[in-house]
Design a protein around this motif. Sequence first.
Motif, PDB file in Angstrom:
ATOM      1  N   ALA A  99      49.024 -36.291   4.339  1.00 54.25           N
ATOM      2  CA  ALA A  99      49.620 -36.937   3.162  1.00 54.25           C
ATOM      3  C   ALA A  99      49.863 -38.420   3.421  1.00 54.25           C
ATOM      4  N   ASP A 100      50.317 -38.769   4.627  1.00 53.15           N
ATOM      5  CA  ASP A 100      50.569 -40.175   4.983  1.00 53.15           C
ATOM      6  C   ASP A 100      49.299 -41.012   5.013  1.00 53.15           C
ATOM      7  N   ARG A 101      48.166 -40.392   5.302  1.00 52.93           N
ATOM      8  CA  ARG A 101      46.903 -41.118   5.452  1.00 52.93           C
ATOM      9  C   ARG A 101      46.088 -41.209   4.153  1.00 52.93           C
ATOM     10  N   MET A 102      46.557 -40.572   3.105  1.00 51.54           N
ATOM     11  CA  MET A 102      45.806 -40.536   1.852  1.00 51.54           C
ATOM     12  C   MET A 102      45.679 -41.933   1.242  1.00 51.54           C
ATOM     13  N   ILE A 103      44.541 -42.186   0.595  1.00 48.33           N
ATOM     14  CA  ILE A 103      44.321 -43.448  -0.106  1.00 48.33           C
ATOM     15  C   ILE A 103      45.259 -43.538  -1.302  1.00 48.33           C
ATOM     16  N   GLN A 104      45.321 -42.461  -2.084  1.00 46.70           N
ATOM     17  CA  GLN A 104      46.216 -42.400  -3.233  1.00 46.70           C
ATOM     18  C   GLN A 104      47.343 -41.440  -2.888  1.00 46.70           C
ATOM     19  N   VAL A 105      48.561 -41.784  -3.275  1.00 44.39           N
ATOM     20  CA  VAL A 105      49.717 -40.933  -3.013  1.00 44.39           C
ATOM     21  C   VAL A 105      49.536 -39.617  -3.770  1.00 44.39           C
ATOM     22  N   VAL A 106      49.730 -38.517  -3.054  1.00 45.81           N
ATOM     23  CA  VAL A 106      49.608 -37.187  -3.652  1.00 45.81           C
ATOM     24  C   VAL A 106      50.986 -36.529  -3.593  1.00 45.81           C
ATOM     25  N   PRO A 107      51.593 -36.253  -4.753  1.00 46.90           N
ATOM     26  CA  PRO A 107      52.937 -35.674  -4.740  1.00 46.90           C
ATOM     27  C   PRO A 107      52.975 -34.240  -4.220  1.00 46.90           C
ATOM     28  N   ALA A 108      51.886 -33.490  -4.356  1.00 50.21           N
ATOM     29  CA  ALA A 108      51.891 -32.074  -3.976  1.00 50.21           C
ATOM     30  C   ALA A 108      50.757 -31.780  -2.993  1.00 50.21           C
ATOM     31  N   ILE A 109      50.934 -32.207  -1.749  1.00 49.78           N
ATOM     32  CA  ILE A 109      49.895 -32.011  -0.736  1.00 49.78           C
ATOM     33  C   ILE A 109      49.647 -30.528  -0.495  1.00 49.78           C
ATOM     34  N   THR A 110      50.700 -29.710  -0.599  1.00 47.59           N
ATOM     35  CA  THR A 110      50.548 -28.271  -0.370  1.00 47.59           C
ATOM     36  C   THR A 110      49.593 -27.657  -1.385  1.00 47.59           C
ATOM     37  N   GLY A 111      49.743 -27.994  -2.660  1.00 45.80           N
ATOM     38  CA  GLY A 111      48.853 -27.476  -3.699  1.00 45.80           C
ATOM     39  C   GLY A 111      47.425 -27.939  -3.503  1.00 45.80           C
ATOM     40  N   LEU A 112      47.274 -29.177  -3.081  1.00 43.03           N
ATOM     41  CA  LEU A 112      45.940 -29.732  -2.817  1.00 43.03           C
ATOM     42  C   LEU A 112      45.259 -28.954  -1.693  1.00 43.03           C
ATOM     43  N   ILE A 113      46.007 -28.682  -0.640  1.00 40.52           N
ATOM     44  CA  ILE A 113      45.460 -27.932   0.498  1.00 40.52           C
ATOM     45  C   ILE A 113      45.210 -26.474   0.100  1.00 40.52           C
ATOM     46  N   ASP A 114      46.086 -25.911  -0.757  1.00 43.69           N
ATOM     47  CA  ASP A 114      45.855 -24.546  -1.271  1.00 43.69           C
ATOM     48  C   ASP A 114      44.474 -24.437  -1.908  1.00 43.69           C
ATOM     49  N   ARG A 115      44.147 -25.414  -2.761  1.00 41.32           N
ATOM     50  CA  ARG A 115      42.861 -25.381  -3.470  1.00 41.32           C
ATOM     51  C   ARG A 115      41.683 -25.527  -2.496  1.00 41.32           C
ATOM     52  N   LEU A 116      41.839 -26.383  -1.487  1.00 41.71           N
ATOM     53  CA  LEU A 116      40.771 -26.538  -0.488  1.00 41.71           C
ATOM     54  C   LEU A 116      40.608 -25.261   0.340  1.00 41.71           C
ATOM     55  N   GLU A 117      41.726 -24.616   0.631  1.00 43.92           N
ATOM     56  CA  GLU A 117      41.671 -23.366   1.408  1.00 43.92           C
ATOM     57  C   GLU A 117      41.002 -22.259   0.581  1.00 43.92           C
ATOM     58  N   LYS A 118      41.301 -22.216  -0.704  1.00 45.45           N
ATOM     59  CA  LYS A 118      40.690 -21.223  -1.597  1.00 45.45           C
ATOM     60  C   LYS A 118      39.167 -21.396  -1.636  1.00 45.45           C
ATOM     61  N   GLN A 119      38.692 -22.659  -1.528  1.00 42.72           N
ATOM     62  CA  GLN A 119      37.257 -22.950  -1.498  1.00 42.72           C
ATOM     63  C   GLN A 119      36.663 -22.778  -0.097  1.00 42.72           C
ATOM     64  N   GLU A 120      37.518 -22.397   0.863  1.00 44.91           N
ATOM     65  CA  GLU A 120      37.126 -22.192   2.261  1.00 44.91           C
ATOM     66  C   GLU A 120      36.618 -23.474   2.920  1.00 44.91           C
ATOM     67  N   LEU A 121      37.195 -24.614   2.507  1.00 41.25           N
ATOM     68  CA  LEU A 121      36.816 -25.909   3.083  1.00 41.25           C
ATOM     69  C   LEU A 121      37.784 -26.335   4.186  1.00 41.25           C
ATOM     70  N   VAL A 122      38.988 -25.761   4.186  1.00 43.59           N
ATOM     71  CA  VAL A 122      39.971 -25.991   5.245  1.00 43.59           C
ATOM     72  C   VAL A 122      40.637 -24.661   5.586  1.00 43.59           C
ATOM     73  N   SER A 123      41.261 -24.634   6.760  1.00 40.69           N
ATOM     74  CA  SER A 123      42.071 -23.477   7.143  1.00 40.69           C
ATOM     75  C   SER A 123      43.427 -23.986   7.616  1.00 40.69           C
ATOM     76  N   ARG A 124      44.413 -23.106   7.553  1.00 41.24           N
ATOM     77  CA  ARG A 124      45.785 -23.452   7.949  1.00 41.24           C
ATOM     78  C   ARG A 124      46.203 -22.633   9.154  1.00 41.24           C
ATOM     79  N   GLU A 125      47.083 -23.261   9.959  1.00 41.29           N
ATOM     80  CA  GLU A 125      47.700 -22.515  11.048  1.00 41.29           C
ATOM     81  C   GLU A 125      49.096 -23.083  11.285  1.00 41.29           C
ATOM     82  N   ARG A 126      50.075 -22.196  11.315  1.00 42.32           N
ATOM     83  CA  ARG A 126      51.451 -22.624  11.580  1.00 42.32           C
ATOM     84  C   ARG A 126      51.614 -22.982  13.046  1.00 42.32           C
ATOM     85  N   CYS A 127      52.408 -24.006  13.293  1.00 44.18           N
ATOM     86  CA  CYS A 127      52.728 -24.418  14.662  1.00 44.18           C
ATOM     87  C   CYS A 127      53.627 -23.352  15.285  1.00 44.18           C
TER      88      CYS A 127
END
Length: 155
Positions: A71-99
């Motif tokens: 979120a800090d590195r984004m060109i445009q400020v994104v208020p809902a980074i979680t939702g953005l990542i949700d959509r990418l994960e649904k498309q199988e373009l990213v994966s998540r892992e909890r620390c």
Amino acid sequence: MAKSKLQLELKKKTGFETLEKEAMLNLLRTGDQFQNRYGRLFREHGLTSSQYNVLRILRGEGKPLPSLEIADRMIQVVPAITGLIDRLEKQELVSRERCVEDRRVVYIEITPQGLKLLKQLDKPVDDLEKSLLGHLSQKELKELSRLLEKARTSV
């Protein structure tokens, strides 16, 4: 006094109140036109500009990143980074892992499918950038970047 190109484009009868206003409107109009062209390209590949930006950040880093770092590195400020990542994960373009040490931190990693999509976009993005800015000389491009960076120092 001759009308500026922007004044003609906007069909503005009188000049601009200040040079700052004219420059700002030029910047906004150019940004909007460029963003529309990028948006069209990314939509053809099932992405938004923000989703492309996340994938580009992850590929450039070469390792998983915490979602807040993305979120800090984004060109445009994104208020809902979680939702953005949700959509990418649904498309199988990213994966998540909890620390493991801190369950509040979620690491995001680009998948092979995400890397493949970015590779497909590399040439079209380069071509688009050349069509939008290729008529400027190297010197003009450096000066444009310098002026835009200088303009952002007041923010």
